[in-house]
Design an enzyme around this catalytic site. Structure first.
Site, PDB file in Angstrom:
ATOM      1  N   ASN A  92      11.814 -10.977   2.605  1.00  5.75           N
ATOM      2  CA  ASN A  92      11.249 -10.784   3.934  1.00  5.75           C
ATOM      3  C   ASN A  92      10.544 -12.081   4.331  1.00  5.75           C
ATOM      4  OD1 ASN A  92       9.897  -9.982   6.224  1.00  5.75           O
ATOM      5  ND2 ASN A  92       8.480  -8.594   5.169  1.00  5.75           N
ATOM      6  N   LYS A 127       9.252 -12.935   7.118  1.00 12.66           N
ATOM      7  CA  LYS A 127       8.155 -12.752   8.074  1.00 12.66           C
ATOM      8  C   LYS A 127       8.233 -13.812   9.193  1.00 12.66           C
ATOM      9  CE  LYS A 127       5.626 -10.552   4.389  1.00 12.66           C
ATOM     10  NZ  LYS A 127       4.361 -10.191   3.780  1.00 12.66           N
ATOM     11  N   HIS A 137       7.182  -1.702   7.788  1.00 23.04           N
ATOM     12  CA  HIS A 137       6.465  -2.655   6.940  1.00 23.04           C
ATOM     13  C   HIS A 137       4.967  -2.509   7.220  1.00 23.04           C
ATOM     14  CE1 HIS A 137       4.875  -6.334   5.284  1.00 23.04           C
ATOM     15  NE2 HIS A 137       5.939  -6.342   4.508  1.00 23.04           N
ATOM     16  N   GLU A 183       2.691  -4.539   7.660  1.00 21.47           N
ATOM     17  CA  GLU A 183       2.147  -5.400   8.725  1.00 21.47           C
ATOM     18  C   GLU A 183       2.454  -4.801  10.104  1.00 21.47           C
ATOM     19  OE1 GLU A 183       3.863  -9.005   7.166  1.00 21.47           O
ATOM     20  OE2 GLU A 183       2.530  -8.768   5.447  1.00 21.47           O
ATOM     21  N   GLU A 215       5.166  -0.625  -1.010  1.00 23.40           N
ATOM     22  CA  GLU A 215       4.384  -1.850  -0.899  1.00 23.40           C
ATOM     23  C   GLU A 215       2.907  -1.517  -0.815  1.00 23.40           C
ATOM     24  OE1 GLU A 215       7.073  -5.113   0.673  1.00 23.40           O
ATOM     25  OE2 GLU A 215       6.163  -4.165   2.394  1.00 23.40           O
ATOM     26  N   GLY A 250       0.813 -10.345  -0.228  1.00 23.87           N
ATOM     27  CA  GLY A 250       0.361 -11.680   0.135  1.00 23.87           C
ATOM     28  C   GLY A 250      -0.996 -12.036  -0.453  1.00 23.87           C
ATOM     29  N   SER A 288       3.454  -9.180  -3.784  1.00 19.20           N
ATOM     30  CA  SER A 288       3.256 -10.286  -4.732  1.00 19.20           C
ATOM     31  C   SER A 288       4.178 -10.203  -5.949  1.00 19.20           C
ATOM     32  CB  SER A 288       1.790 -10.380  -5.147  1.00 19.20           C
ATOM     33  OG  SER A 288       0.991 -10.677  -4.013  1.00 19.20           O
TER      34      SER A 288
HETATM   35  P1  PGA Z   1       4.497 -10.688  -0.631  1.00 14.50           P
HETATM   36  O1  PGA Z   1       5.035  -9.797   0.577  1.00 14.50           O
HETATM   37  O2  PGA Z   1       5.590 -10.736  -1.665  1.00 14.50           O
HETATM   38  O3  PGA Z   1       4.179 -12.038  -0.045  1.00 14.50           O
HETATM   39  O4  PGA Z   1       3.279  -9.985  -1.163  1.00 14.50           O
HETATM   40  C1  PGA Z   1       5.822  -8.690   0.334  1.00 14.50           C
HETATM   41  C2  PGA Z   1       6.197  -8.060   1.668  1.00 14.50           C
HETATM   42  O5  PGA Z   1       5.339  -7.926   2.526  1.00 14.50           O
HETATM   43  O6  PGA Z   1       7.368  -7.704   1.902  1.00 14.50           O
END
Ligand code: PGA
Length: 257
Positions: free
Chosen positions: A19, A21, A101, A103, A173, A179, A220
């Protein structure tokens, strides 16, 4: 019908999805996809896919990787300034979509009922989905993470028929691990994935359906921790953010299986 589909499926798909983003510009996106395609060579054990910013889908249309959209609006068309429809995304090469997601949920206030509309729109368009779920830190600390995630599934996904449910991929997630560099422990990840599978089994009264749904871990996940996460019996791959922006680390994650 469900049985036939399941027989054809035999075992759950292993998936590593990147992803991207709101990162990269066109040249960088093209270079990254080319580097990943080159490095993946003959690794057929895992399905690789990337979710670039939608404006670059067209430019990546001819890659050998599966390419998807991070977001879409459930309406067919109309006055939704700044949004993109499934027809538009299909038109530029998206062949899978992310839904829910964290976010989108946290920053853009997408509710379970709105996400249900997206799920229905995707199925109406025969567009495969990765449905994301996961709890914030306060819920994890209160000890009600599984109930929280089960409610997300109940309100957005569990209206699907058994035949449709078999085609869903879920990404768990934990928001506190996205992140942040913090990862759920192997025990926490496996417990939640097992709990999600149990919730599917309880709702559909079928272990066969529950066993056919791929459940990816996101938060992560990187080249260092992927192998132990993917070794969990209920973890079928990863939805990768930061570590997906580098071809070598993305491929190292895929090779962790
Ligand atoms: P990340 O993001 O691996 O940077 O923690 C995962 C995601 O949001 O898909």
């Amino acid at each position: 019908m469900v049985k036939e589909k399941l027989f054809a499926k035999m075992s759950r798909k292993k998936i590593v999805a990147g992803n991207w983003k709101m990162n990269l510009i066109a040249q960088e996106a093209i270079a990254l996809v080319e580097a990943i395609a080159q490095l993946k060579q003959n690794n057929t054990a895992v399905e690789l896919m990337v979710f670039p910013p939608a404006i670059y889908l067209q430019a990546l249309k001819h890659t050998s990787l599966k390419v998807g959209a991070q977001n879409f609006h459930p309406a067919e068309k109309g006055a939704f300034t700044g949004e993109l429809s499934l027809n538009q995304l299909k038109d530029v090469g998206a062949s899978i979509v992310l839904i829910g997601h964290s976010e989108r949920r946290e920053l853009f206030l997408e509710s379970n009922s709105f996400l249900k509309e997206k799920v229905d729109a995707a199925f109406a368009h025969k567009m495969p989905i990765i449905f994301c779920c996961g709890e914030p830190l306060s819920i994890r600390e209160a000890g009600t993470a599984l109930e929280f995630v089960t409610l997300q599934l109940t309100e957005s996904l569990f209206h699907l028929s058994p035949v449709q449910m078999v085609d869903v991929t879920i990404a768990y997630e934990p928001i506190w691990a996205i992140g942040t560099g913090k990862t759920a422990t192997v025990e926490e990840a496996e417990a939640m994935h097992k709990g999600i599978r149990a919730a599917i089994e309880a709702h559909y009264q079928s272990s066969v359906i529950a066993d056919s749904v791929s459940i990816l871990y996101g938060g992560s996940c990187n080249a260092t921790n992927a192998a132990e996460l993917f070794a969990c019996p209920n973890v079928d791959g990863g939805l990768i953010g930061g570590a997906a922006l580098d071809a070598a680390s993305f491929i190292a994650i895929a090779n962790a299986f």
